[in-house]
Each structure stands twice: as C-alpha cells, then as structure tokens.
Design an enzyme around this catalytic site. Structure first.
Site, mmCIF file in Angstrom:
data_model
loop_
_atom_site.group_PDB
_atom_site.id
_atom_site.type_symbol
_atom_site.label_atom_id
_atom_site.label_comp_id
_atom_site.label_asym_id
_atom_site.label_seq_id
_atom_site.Cartn_x
_atom_site.Cartn_y
_atom_site.Cartn_z
ATOM 1 N N ASP A 32 -16.534 0.455 2.152
ATOM 2 C CA ASP A 32 -15.407 0.071 2.489
ATOM 3 C C ASP A 32 -16.226 -0.373 3.542
ATOM 4 O O ASP A 32 -16.829 0.287 4.265
ATOM 5 C CB ASP A 32 -15.241 1.823 3.379
ATOM 6 C CG ASP A 32 -13.404 1.069 3.725
ATOM 7 O OD1 ASP A 32 -12.555 1.633 2.642
ATOM 8 O OD2 ASP A 32 -13.254 0.719 4.892
ATOM 9 N N ILE A 33 -15.815 -1.629 4.159
ATOM 10 C CA ILE A 33 -16.257 -2.506 5.238
ATOM 11 C C ILE A 33 -15.527 -1.840 5.893
ATOM 12 O O ILE A 33 -16.661 -2.109 6.958
ATOM 13 C CB ILE A 33 -15.356 -4.070 5.023
ATOM 14 C CG1 ILE A 33 -16.427 -4.561 5.265
ATOM 15 C CG2 ILE A 33 -13.480 -3.770 5.814
ATOM 16 C CD1 ILE A 33 -15.834 -6.095 5.181
ATOM 17 N N ASN B 62 -3.145 6.118 -0.133
ATOM 18 C CA ASN B 62 -2.112 5.425 -0.141
ATOM 19 C C ASN B 62 -1.942 4.569 -0.755
ATOM 20 O O ASN B 62 -1.676 3.633 -1.114
ATOM 21 C CB ASN B 62 -3.058 4.706 1.472
ATOM 22 C CG ASN B 62 -3.812 5.669 2.137
ATOM 23 O OD1 ASN B 62 -3.929 6.877 2.400
ATOM 24 N ND2 ASN B 62 -5.434 5.204 2.862
ATOM 25 N N GLY C 245 0.266 4.382 4.056
ATOM 26 C CA GLY C 245 -0.755 3.170 5.007
ATOM 27 C C GLY C 245 -1.490 2.608 4.021
ATOM 28 O O GLY C 245 -2.507 2.193 4.720
ATOM 29 N N GLN C 246 -0.830 2.517 3.215
ATOM 30 C CA GLN C 246 -1.078 1.490 2.568
ATOM 31 C C GLN C 246 -1.742 0.233 2.726
ATOM 32 O O GLN C 246 -0.541 -0.332 3.145
ATOM 33 C CB GLN C 246 -1.237 1.367 0.561
ATOM 34 C CG GLN C 246 -2.222 0.279 -0.113
ATOM 35 C CD GLN C 246 -1.391 0.551 -1.863
ATOM 36 O OE1 GLN C 246 -0.138 0.858 -1.485
ATOM 37 N NE2 GLN C 246 -1.648 -0.281 -2.797
ATOM 38 N N HIS D 132 -7.017 2.190 -4.934
ATOM 39 C CA HIS D 132 -8.085 2.649 -5.168
ATOM 40 C C HIS D 132 -7.331 3.691 -3.985
ATOM 41 O O HIS D 132 -6.950 4.228 -3.783
ATOM 42 C CB HIS D 132 -8.385 1.359 -3.960
ATOM 43 C CG HIS D 132 -8.013 0.698 -2.656
ATOM 44 N ND1 HIS D 132 -6.706 0.393 -2.582
ATOM 45 C CD2 HIS D 132 -7.849 2.250 -1.449
ATOM 46 C CE1 HIS D 132 -6.026 0.222 -1.423
ATOM 47 N NE2 HIS D 132 -6.856 1.015 -0.777
ATOM 48 N N HIS E 58 -9.475 6.097 -2.173
ATOM 49 C CA HIS E 58 -11.150 6.501 -1.352
ATOM 50 C C HIS E 58 -11.606 7.554 -1.578
ATOM 51 O O HIS E 58 -11.237 9.057 -1.604
ATOM 52 C CB HIS E 58 -10.333 7.079 0.108
ATOM 53 C CG HIS E 58 -9.382 5.285 0.808
ATOM 54 N ND1 HIS E 58 -10.157 4.687 1.885
ATOM 55 C CD2 HIS E 58 -8.190 5.012 0.778
ATOM 56 C CE1 HIS E 58 -9.472 4.268 2.533
ATOM 57 N NE2 HIS E 58 -8.377 3.815 1.775
HETATM 58 P P1 AMP Z 1 -5.589 1.252 2.510
HETATM 59 O O1 AMP Z 1 -4.954 1.602 3.423
HETATM 60 O O2 AMP Z 1 -5.449 3.019 1.565
HETATM 61 O O3 AMP Z 1 -5.019 0.403 1.943
HETATM 62 O O4 AMP Z 1 -7.535 1.244 2.596
HETATM 63 C C1 AMP Z 1 -7.932 -0.431 2.462
HETATM 64 C C2 AMP Z 1 -8.464 -0.246 2.597
HETATM 65 O O5 AMP Z 1 -9.835 -1.549 2.127
HETATM 66 C C3 AMP Z 1 -9.730 -0.130 4.312
HETATM 67 O O6 AMP Z 1 -10.163 1.358 4.455
HETATM 68 C C4 AMP Z 1 -10.323 -1.660 4.682
HETATM 69 O O7 AMP Z 1 -11.757 -0.710 4.936
HETATM 70 C C5 AMP Z 1 -10.922 -1.243 3.167
HETATM 71 N N1 AMP Z 1 -11.703 -3.087 2.554
HETATM 72 C C6 AMP Z 1 -10.442 -4.219 3.698
HETATM 73 N N2 AMP Z 1 -11.262 -5.296 3.161
HETATM 74 C C7 AMP Z 1 -12.264 -4.709 2.428
HETATM 75 C C8 AMP Z 1 -13.475 -5.674 1.808
HETATM 76 N N3 AMP Z 1 -13.659 -6.687 1.998
HETATM 77 N N4 AMP Z 1 -14.818 -4.756 1.266
HETATM 78 C C9 AMP Z 1 -14.600 -3.301 1.918
HETATM 79 N N5 AMP Z 1 -14.199 -2.696 2.113
HETATM 80 C C10 AMP Z 1 -12.672 -3.774 2.686
#
Ligand code: AMP
Ligand code: ZN
Length: 112
Positions: A30-31, A86, A92-93, A99, A101
């Site tokens: 995760d970024i 999420n 909170g998505q 995906h 986490h």
């Molecule tokens: P969600 O709230 O479950 O949709 O989480 C989306 C997740 O994707 C968040 O934790 C972000 O930090 C992560 N994210 C968004 N863009 C990227 C990216 N380019 N590379 C890695 N993680 C990302």
C-alpha cells in the site's frame, strides 16, 4: 483502458511495489501504509467491490483468502495480521476495484 487505478497497476501502466503475482491475482504494498507491513491483494479481473461479487467469483475469493496468510508469513508477519475489505462508500472504500488489505507488524493492533 478504464480509469481504474488498480487495473492500471495490473497492466503495469502505474508502478507498484509488487510482492506476488500469478495469472489471477496481484499483491503490492500500500502506498500509504497504516502498519509496518501493509499490502493489498487484488484480483486482476476488475470487480468493483465485494458487493459486486456473485457465485462466479467464489473460487477467486477463496483463493484470495487462502493466499493472504501465506503472503503475510512471507512478509514476516509471523505473529498474525489483520485483513480488511472496505466495501462501498459507506464502508470507506476509495478504490473501486476489489482488494483485501493485509497489515500488521510492530505493536499489536488495537481492536477499534
Ligand atoms: P480502500 O479505502 O479500501 O479503497 O483503500 C484503497 C487503498 O489503496 C488505500 O489504502 C491507498 O493507500 C491504496 N492506494 C491507492 N493508490 C495506490 C497505489 N498507486 N499504489 C498502492 N496503493 C495505493
Ligand atoms: Zn479495476
């Protein structure tokens, strides 16, 4: 190509710190990690969320769940880890490509 950021990661258009890939799944860090280890397990198939899955996704979802502990172990999470999915804006998505986490490491994560 859709505007989906995770589809772009799957296609290699956006770079990621990949830790696993096979024909159906990809996992990358995760970024914005919320724990010392925090990665995302993502199907290559674009499905918007868990709420958009049906019985045709059953094997894929099972594969993701069974892979999570293997990858967590490989990432050094030998004491355990947390999984989070999420779903929808109310859940909170933020990225509307399914995906899981997986995160942990450091101090024990509180329940709330
Ligand atoms: P969600 O709230 O479950 O949709 O989480 C989306 C997740 O994707 C968040 O934790 C972000 O930090 C992560 N994210 C968004 N863009 C990227 C990216 N380019 N590379 C890695 N993680 C990302
Ligand atoms: Zn997508």
């Amino acid at each position: 190509m859709s505007d989906c950021i995770f589809c772009k990661i799957v296609a290699g258009i956006i770079p990621s710190k990949k830790l696993y890939e096979d024909e159906e799944l990809i996992a990358f860090h995760d970024i914005h990690p919320i724990a010392p280890v925090h990665f995302l397990l993502v199907p290559k198939l674009h499905v918007a969320s868990l709420a958009d899955c049906d019985v045709s996704h059953q094997a894929l979802l099972a594969k993701m769940l069974l892979l999570a502990p293997k990858l967590a172990q490989e990432q050094g999470l030998d004491k355990g880890f947390r999984t989070m999915i999420n779903t929808g804006s109310g859940g909170g998505q933020e990225v509307f490509h399914l995906h899981f986490h997986v995160f942990g490491g450091g101090a024990t994560i509180p329940k709330t």
